[in-house]
Design a protein around this motif. Structure first.
Motif, mmCIF file in Angstrom:
data_model
loop_
_atom_site.group_PDB
_atom_site.id
_atom_site.type_symbol
_atom_site.label_atom_id
_atom_site.label_comp_id
_atom_site.label_asym_id
_atom_site.label_seq_id
_atom_site.Cartn_x
_atom_site.Cartn_y
_atom_site.Cartn_z
ATOM 1 N N PRO A 40 0.833 -1.199 0.000
ATOM 2 C CA PRO A 40 0.000 0.000 0.000
ATOM 3 C C PRO A 40 0.869 1.250 0.000
ATOM 4 O O PRO A 40 1.994 1.237 0.465
ATOM 5 N N PHE A 41 0.312 2.321 -0.522
ATOM 6 C CA PHE A 41 1.073 3.556 -0.648
ATOM 7 C C PHE A 41 1.345 4.160 0.723
ATOM 8 O O PHE A 41 0.465 4.309 1.551
ATOM 9 N N MET A 42 2.592 4.489 0.960
ATOM 10 C CA MET A 42 2.999 5.188 2.174
ATOM 11 C C MET A 42 4.074 6.183 1.759
ATOM 12 O O MET A 42 5.034 5.804 1.092
ATOM 13 N N PRO A 43 3.900 7.446 2.123
ATOM 14 C CA PRO A 43 4.921 8.434 1.743
ATOM 15 C C PRO A 43 6.302 8.023 2.274
ATOM 16 O O PRO A 43 6.416 7.498 3.382
ATOM 17 N N PRO A 44 7.344 8.255 1.489
ATOM 18 C CA PRO A 44 8.690 7.836 1.899
ATOM 19 C C PRO A 44 9.133 8.421 3.238
ATOM 20 O O PRO A 44 9.767 7.743 4.034
ATOM 21 N N LEU A 48 10.256 6.261 6.555
ATOM 22 C CA LEU A 48 11.534 6.401 7.251
ATOM 23 C C LEU A 48 11.343 6.768 8.719
ATOM 24 O O LEU A 48 12.050 6.258 9.587
ATOM 25 N N ILE A 49 10.394 7.637 9.003
ATOM 26 C CA ILE A 49 10.156 8.038 10.388
ATOM 27 C C ILE A 49 9.653 6.866 11.214
ATOM 28 O O ILE A 49 10.128 6.629 12.333
ATOM 29 N N LEU A 50 8.702 6.109 10.676
ATOM 30 C CA LEU A 50 8.183 4.941 11.403
ATOM 31 C C LEU A 50 9.265 3.888 11.606
ATOM 32 O O LEU A 50 9.350 3.262 12.665
ATOM 33 N N SER A 51 10.099 3.704 10.593
ATOM 34 C CA SER A 51 11.193 2.755 10.719
ATOM 35 C C SER A 51 12.170 3.197 11.805
ATOM 36 O O SER A 51 12.607 2.387 12.635
ATOM 37 N N PHE A 52 12.504 4.482 11.818
ATOM 38 C CA PHE A 52 13.418 5.007 12.820
ATOM 39 C C PHE A 52 12.852 4.852 14.225
ATOM 40 O O PHE A 52 13.544 4.395 15.143
ATOM 41 N N VAL A 53 11.598 5.235 14.409
ATOM 42 C CA VAL A 53 10.978 5.156 15.738
ATOM 43 C C VAL A 53 10.920 3.708 16.224
ATOM 44 O O VAL A 53 11.233 3.413 17.383
#
Length: 102
Positions: A40-44, A48-53
């Motif tokens: 599904p579409f997720m802004p880049p 990155l922010i979710l991955s970092f958190v």
């Protein structure tokens, strides 16, 4: 023996953190702006922010648990994480050379 276990756990944490960093940045480079059925579409930036958190949260909680109030254990775990960073970098570098178009 106790400090060796903390060092190995630090290596595992580093592999999780830096391996996850490589996977998240690689997924952004593979499909720039394309939406697929399975993904599904997720802004880049959000990705990155979710991955970092997520990575930082897991790493800090595990590091705090490993430390158990003893700073020497935290330093040993951080040394293990630094070794893992070096290992991930050595593992990723040949793959990056293959992916770069000439």
């Amino acid at each position: 023996m106790e400090y060796a276990t903390v060092f190995i756990a630090g290596i595992a944490l580093g592999l999780f953190y830096f391996g996850g960093l490589w996977l998240s940045t690689r997924s952004l480079a593979k499909q720039p702006g394309k939406q697929t059925r399975t993904q599904p579409f997720m802004p880049p930036a959000l990705k990155l922010i979710l991955s970092f958190v997520g990575r930082m949260g897991v790493t800090l909680v595990c590091l705090y648990w490993l430390m158990q109030g003893i700073w020497l254990r935290a330093i040993i775990a951080l040394l293990g994480m630094l070794l893992a960073r070096f290992l991930v970098r050595c593992w990723v570098a040949p793959k990056l050379r293959q992916e770069v178009p000439k």
